[in-house]
Design an enzyme around this catalytic site. Sequence first.
Site, PDB file in Angstrom:
ATOM      1  N   GLY A  28       0.808  -1.215   0.000  1.00  0.00           N
ATOM      2  CA  GLY A  28       0.000   0.000   0.000  1.00  0.00           C
ATOM      3  C   GLY A  28       0.842   1.265   0.000  1.00  0.00           C
ATOM      4  O   GLY A  28       1.878   1.361  -0.658  1.00  0.00           O
ATOM      5  N   SER A  29       0.419   2.230   0.793  1.00  0.00           N
ATOM      6  CA  SER A  29       0.998   3.575   0.731  1.00  0.00           C
ATOM      7  C   SER A  29       2.444   3.659   1.210  1.00  0.00           C
ATOM      8  O   SER A  29       3.093   4.693   1.023  1.00  0.00           O
ATOM      9  CB  SER A  29       0.138   4.543   1.554  1.00  0.00           C
ATOM     10  OG  SER A  29      -1.139   4.675   0.964  1.00  0.00           O
ATOM     11  N   THR A  30       2.973   2.597   1.820  1.00  0.00           N
ATOM     12  CA  THR A  30       4.386   2.626   2.187  1.00  0.00           C
ATOM     13  C   THR A  30       5.278   2.649   0.941  1.00  0.00           C
ATOM     14  O   THR A  30       6.477   2.919   1.050  1.00  0.00           O
ATOM     15  CB  THR A  30       4.768   1.412   3.051  1.00  0.00           C
ATOM     16  OG1 THR A  30       4.346   0.212   2.401  1.00  0.00           O
ATOM     17  CG2 THR A  30       4.117   1.495   4.415  1.00  0.00           C
TER      18      THR A  30
END
Length: 577
Positions: free
Chosen positions: A305-307
């Site tokens: 995801g957003s990592t």
Amino acid sequence: MNPNGRIRYGSSPLLASPTPVWRSKFIVASIAFGFMLLAARAAYVQIFNNDFFQHQGEVRYQRTLELPANRGRILDRNGLILASDIPAPSIWAIPEDIERDDPAVLAKLQQVARLLGMPQKELDKKLEDEDKSFVWIKRQVDQSVAKQVAALNLKGIYLRRDYRRQYPEGEAAAHLAGFTNVEDVGQEGIELAFNQELAGKSGSRHVLKDRLGHIVEDTEDQVPPTEGHDIQLSIDDRVQFVAYEKIRDAVVTNKARAGSVVVVDARTGELLAMANYPSYDPNDRRNLTGEQLRNRAMTDVFEPGSTMKPITVATALQLGRVTPKTIIDTNPGRITVSGATIHDDENFGVLTVEGVIQKSSNVGATKISQRMSAQEMWNSLTAVGLGQKPQTPFPGAVTGRLRPWKSWRPIEQATMSYGYGLSASLFQIAHAYTAFAHDGEVIPVSLLKNNGEEPAGVQVFSPLVASQVRQMMHLAAAPGGTAPLAQTVGYSVGGKTGTAHKQVGKGYASNKYRAWYTGMSPIDKPRIIVAVMIDEPGAGKYFGGLVAAPVFSQVVQQTLRIMNVLPDLAVAPQSSH
């Protein structure tokens, strides 16, 4: 009888009758045949099958005793013991030597069963084959019990020096240390990864015994055991305990299925902690399940995801396609790529590149990715270790998934910019973030202590780009960002949240999430990288900034204090009111 009282043998009808010639020949032949049988038997015993009978004789008075080697210890970076051997004698028997028709012996056998905590029928079954010259009764018993068994002085029951593995840290370090089986062979964790170095080599001792089984003489043929080598890990036992305690509490509080946390020294690449919950006690493995055994930080892969957004932005910065102040218009909070619509949580409007990280805009990350080719993005992702097997001896470390760039469609390039369409383990994400914490250089993560030496890495981003991205992640952890709960007292932090629906088959579950947070501290000169993952939080909250970020904050706070890192922020005194 004649008149003089003498017997006349010649007058006996038995003696007078002639003896048949065949009878005398038969007797002579029988005697000769007997001698031939004896000679053949002697030849069979002494010549043709001499080895077998020699061995049978030797086992009755001579025995080779194994001298077990001490298995090496597993130590943390400060020399504290994570695994070691303790004396635990094993009980064995020679069934043919046990006089089971003697009531006194039977009474002692009952005492043996009671001392060993085993049913009498089980002991009887082990001893029922009287042709056996060796059988294990019970392996690795307490020394006090072994002494009581020895005190019975029961012929046919013997003790062998043996060792049992002990794990002082129990559940906190279980997935790191692993465990051995009854033969002292590593089965999981470091015990398995470094089994050859830890194991050593058993020796042997040849002895002569009398008819009662007592040793009466040592022969000169003796091989001493070779002791195993100690393994010193990079793990700090204090940090490990903190990490385990915090992830355990978070899983319980959020009614989650599981959780993991990884702590890495940002300067040396040394792994300081790796904890999972649920865990298990390696000292007592009864009723152990696969769920408890899994070292999720190493073996579980998920879409990060957003990592991944910091990596996307860093790649664009490195290629000169954007600057931190480049304007990215995310209106109206969605974008359509190849017929698929990508949404933000809300319409963030016009953002700078650093605002894309601060607000975690999927639309912004997609638009930045469109300024690069698929190959350029793939090169950057592989350079930080994604899609590749971690260079670590730890068993079960997974590769994750990153498809070749040539097969990417525009929608896949877009989703990969914000962490969908690829997969990685928590360990891999922590490793990837060394690129930001170590001035753009990806360094290997080590399980073994390297005495503070900075390892050679691969320069992926420039030091300037790494610094710029750290400042963006610092904004994301500040008020107005996605994870203000990641902040900690006295130390500046920066990082990136992640929240994703869990994959179920070929689709996604609408009510199952993974939440994580990966970041570093202090932000200008990072000393540690901490990655946290919570699997299926079920207490109403599931965003990474609400579930995982607080764990990050707690682990950072205590770890930096343990490492004696000076605070880089002014700490206001607490009010007395």
